[in-house]
Design a protein around this motif. Structure first.
Motif: not given
Lengths: 111, 117
Positions: A24, A26, A28, A55, A68-73
């Protein structure tokens, strides 16, 4: 600041089983993401990378990872583990001017 | 291509001695990176160069560490004086990066295992 977290410092799978190594990040801003593999007493070797576009990224040795942007994974998978996959795996991510490596996941493949 | 070449592969020295690690990047690559790997801290970026110019040395632990890149085919990482806590594996990597960006694939050398007693 960019940070990369690898869940699980050690993962064991049986030969032929699914490999799943978790990463994962983090950020911005849209990141650049990489998976590297390190065999004993060797340097790191790139498995695959995500910069832009599709992706689902396919790499060498049958590995793939999905951004997976929504899961930052950016988890790494391989459908069927082989004994030769035993190594340490590093996820790395960053922007154009910053790159951070995760702490690594040691993969053991059991016969 | 021979890949990234590092020398020596192993170095054992006594505390207080000067240590010089050497790296030859892949021909044609314009960015060079020095990393340190330890069990406690993992893989840390120490410094990187683009077109032989140091871009970011914020990872260099202290003034005892210095790095140079006199030309496109050679770089050194020097520790003077060395201390036991400097014991680690030091990796050099190179890449062909536009504008010195870090978003490009890096090719790693085999590393130098440094032991300071």
């Amino acid at each position: 600041a960019q940070s990369v977290t690898q869940l699980g410092s050690h993962v064991s799978v049986s030969e032929g089983a699914l490999v799943l190594l978790r990463c994962n990040y983090s950020s911005s801003v849209p990141p650049y993401l990489f998976w590297y593999v390190q065999y004993p007493n060797q340097g790191l070797q790139l498995l695959l990378k995500y910069t832009t576009g599709a992706t689902l990224v396919k790499g060498i040795n049958g590995f793939e990872a999905e951004f997976k942007k929504s899961e930052t994974s950016f988890h790494l998978t391989k459908p069927s583990a082989h004994m030769s996959d035993a190594a340490e795996y590093f996820c790395a991510g960053g922007s154009a001017r910053q790159l951070t490596f995760g702490s690594g996941t040691q993969l053991t493949v059991l016969p | 291509d021979a890949g990234v070449i590092q020398s020596p592969r192993h170095e054992v020295t006594e505390m207080g001695q000067e240590v010089t690690l050497r790296c030859k990047p892949i021909s044609g690559h314009n960015s060079l990176f020095w990393y340190r790997q330890t069990m406690m801290r993992g893989l840390e970026l120490l410094i990187y160069f683009n077109n032989n110019v140091p871009i970011d040395d914020s990872g260099m632990p202290e003034d005892r560490f210095s790095a140079k890149m006199p030309n496109a085919s050679f770089s050194t990482l020097k520790i003077q004086p060395s201390e036991p806590r400097d014991s680690a594996v030091y990796f050099c990597a190179s890449s062909l990066a536009s504008g010195g960006r870090l978003s490009y694939e890096q090719y790693f050398g085999p590393g130098t295992r440094l032991t300071v007693t």
